[in-house]
Design a protein around this motif. Sequence first.
Motif, PDB file in Angstrom:
ATOM      1  N   TRP A  96       0.836  -1.203   0.000  1.00 49.78           N
ATOM      2  CA  TRP A  96       0.000   0.000   0.000  1.00 49.78           C
ATOM      3  C   TRP A  96       0.864   1.244   0.000  1.00 49.78           C
ATOM      4  O   TRP A  96       1.797   1.359   0.793  1.00 49.78           O
ATOM      5  CB  TRP A  96      -0.897   0.005   1.238  1.00 49.78           C
ATOM      6  N   HIS A  97       0.517   2.190  -0.859  1.00 46.60           N
ATOM      7  CA  HIS A  97       1.311   3.422  -0.956  1.00 46.60           C
ATOM      8  C   HIS A  97       0.508   4.497  -1.676  1.00 46.60           C
ATOM      9  O   HIS A  97      -0.531   4.223  -2.288  1.00 46.60           O
ATOM     10  CB  HIS A  97       2.609   3.152  -1.739  1.00 46.60           C
ATOM     11  N   THR A  98       1.029   5.714  -1.652  1.00 45.34           N
ATOM     12  CA  THR A  98       0.543   6.791  -2.500  1.00 45.34           C
ATOM     13  C   THR A  98       1.748   7.235  -3.337  1.00 45.34           C
ATOM     14  O   THR A  98       2.887   7.077  -2.913  1.00 45.34           O
ATOM     15  CB  THR A  98      -0.077   7.925  -1.669  1.00 45.34           C
ATOM     16  N   ASP A  99       1.504   7.764  -4.554  1.00 43.30           N
ATOM     17  CA  ASP A  99       2.610   7.870  -5.517  1.00 43.30           C
ATOM     18  C   ASP A  99       3.550   9.067  -5.303  1.00 43.30           C
ATOM     19  O   ASP A  99       3.134  10.139  -4.862  1.00 43.30           O
ATOM     20  CB  ASP A  99       2.040   7.982  -6.936  1.00 43.30           C
ATOM     21  N   HIS A 100       4.821   8.844  -5.658  1.00 41.93           N
ATOM     22  CA  HIS A 100       5.805   9.923  -5.867  1.00 41.93           C
ATOM     23  C   HIS A 100       5.967  10.866  -4.666  1.00 41.93           C
ATOM     24  O   HIS A 100       6.060  12.088  -4.832  1.00 41.93           O
ATOM     25  CB  HIS A 100       5.427  10.728  -7.118  1.00 41.93           C
ATOM     26  N   MET A 242      -4.677   5.181  -0.669  1.00 44.78           N
ATOM     27  CA  MET A 242      -3.469   4.420  -0.997  1.00 44.78           C
ATOM     28  C   MET A 242      -3.905   3.342  -1.981  1.00 44.78           C
ATOM     29  O   MET A 242      -5.084   3.025  -2.092  1.00 44.78           O
ATOM     30  CB  MET A 242      -2.861   3.790   0.249  1.00 44.78           C
ATOM     31  N   HIS A 243      -2.902   2.798  -2.693  1.00 41.91           N
ATOM     32  CA  HIS A 243      -3.225   1.757  -3.666  1.00 41.91           C
ATOM     33  C   HIS A 243      -2.108   0.730  -3.696  1.00 41.91           C
ATOM     34  O   HIS A 243      -1.009   0.960  -3.173  1.00 41.91           O
ATOM     35  CB  HIS A 243      -3.438   2.365  -5.058  1.00 41.91           C
ATOM     36  N   ARG A 244      -2.391  -0.388  -4.307  1.00 38.72           N
ATOM     37  CA  ARG A 244      -1.391  -1.430  -4.508  1.00 38.72           C
ATOM     38  C   ARG A 244      -1.796  -2.272  -5.703  1.00 38.72           C
ATOM     39  O   ARG A 244      -2.975  -2.316  -6.057  1.00 38.72           O
ATOM     40  CB  ARG A 244      -1.233  -2.332  -3.275  1.00 38.72           C
ATOM     41  N   TRP A 258      -0.869   2.182 -18.940  1.00 38.70           N
ATOM     42  CA  TRP A 258      -0.255   3.485 -19.191  1.00 38.70           C
ATOM     43  C   TRP A 258      -0.620   4.391 -18.016  1.00 38.70           C
ATOM     44  O   TRP A 258      -1.809   4.535 -17.694  1.00 38.70           O
ATOM     45  CB  TRP A 258      -0.803   4.099 -20.480  1.00 38.70           C
ATOM     46  N   ARG A 259       0.390   4.981 -17.419  1.00 35.68           N
ATOM     47  CA  ARG A 259       0.134   5.832 -16.245  1.00 35.68           C
ATOM     48  C   ARG A 259       0.402   7.296 -16.562  1.00 35.68           C
ATOM     49  O   ARG A 259       1.418   7.638 -17.183  1.00 35.68           O
ATOM     50  CB  ARG A 259       1.027   5.400 -15.076  1.00 35.68           C
ATOM     51  N   ILE A 260      -0.508   8.139 -16.084  1.00 39.32           N
ATOM     52  CA  ILE A 260      -0.292   9.592 -16.075  1.00 39.32           C
ATOM     53  C   ILE A 260      -0.488  10.032 -14.633  1.00 39.32           C
ATOM     54  O   ILE A 260      -1.394   9.537 -13.942  1.00 39.32           O
ATOM     55  CB  ILE A 260      -1.294  10.320 -16.991  1.00 39.32           C
TER      56      ILE A 260
HETATM   57 FE   FE2 Z   1       1.619   3.521  -7.332  1.00 38.30          FE
END
Ligand code: FE2
Length: 268
Positions: A96-100, A242-244, A258-260
């Motif tokens: 589990w995390h949140t990005d950047h 959060m996501h995983r 594809w991620r933005i």
């Molecule tokens: Fe992520």
Amino acid sequence: MFKVNALPDAPFGAEVVGLDLKDQMDDATRDAINDAFLKHIALVFRDQDLTAEQYRDGVSNFGEPMKQHNERFQLPGIPVVSRIINREKMRPASMWHTDHTNHERPPKATVLYARKLPSKGGDTCLANMYDGLEKLDDASRATIDGMQTVNHMEADNPVYSDKDRAKYDQGVTQPMVRTHPETGRKALYFHITKARGIVGMDTDKVRPFLENLLEQAVRPENSLRHKWRSGDVLLFDNRCTMHRADPEYDMSEERLLWRIILRGDRPA
Ligand SMILES: [Fe+2]
């Protein structure tokens, strides 16, 4: 006319049907989607058929795409679109995390577009961190008030180049509890593998501390599992989720998204 339908059997999230992201978007539609985004936290745009340029342009209605810190996975000529793939030494982000969070202004939102899916599994899981914060016991809640994580790129991740590290591995502090700049609500906020330190805490205590918080915060009643369908574009709010990635699928099958990411504020 498009419709926004709350996801059935999920504690948050909605699907948007009847909206083609390659169409010109008027102000009323943009406002309605942004309102739905703040209310539902995650939106799935169904049945999209987009080139990378159309994807970038459509998503730009909801925010400003920002460069991602993984240069070698950026699409040639369209660097704000990055590949998430189970190939080329890229590991699934299974925690589990949140990005950047190693950026001073981490993205307010992440957008994922399914390009190649395994025949089974490869789901993306999301958890509501407004609710996660409320789930913490009193002692944990009191402890994390004012606490700051120190965020780096993962030292053992082979996909980051020296150039990426020189630019994005400076050690950025982030509040463990942040106030959402648009809703005014507080949410639990950290990235377990990027938070190498917590200000004032011995390094060896950091990981177990964060794991304990996740154990309390992520519950079946505040999380959902997105089972990808071909054509899905998933947009979620990094300031309160959060996501995983669920890695339990046949890795011999390719999975490509594809991620933005959309530029956010300095968390506070
Ligand atoms: Fe992520």
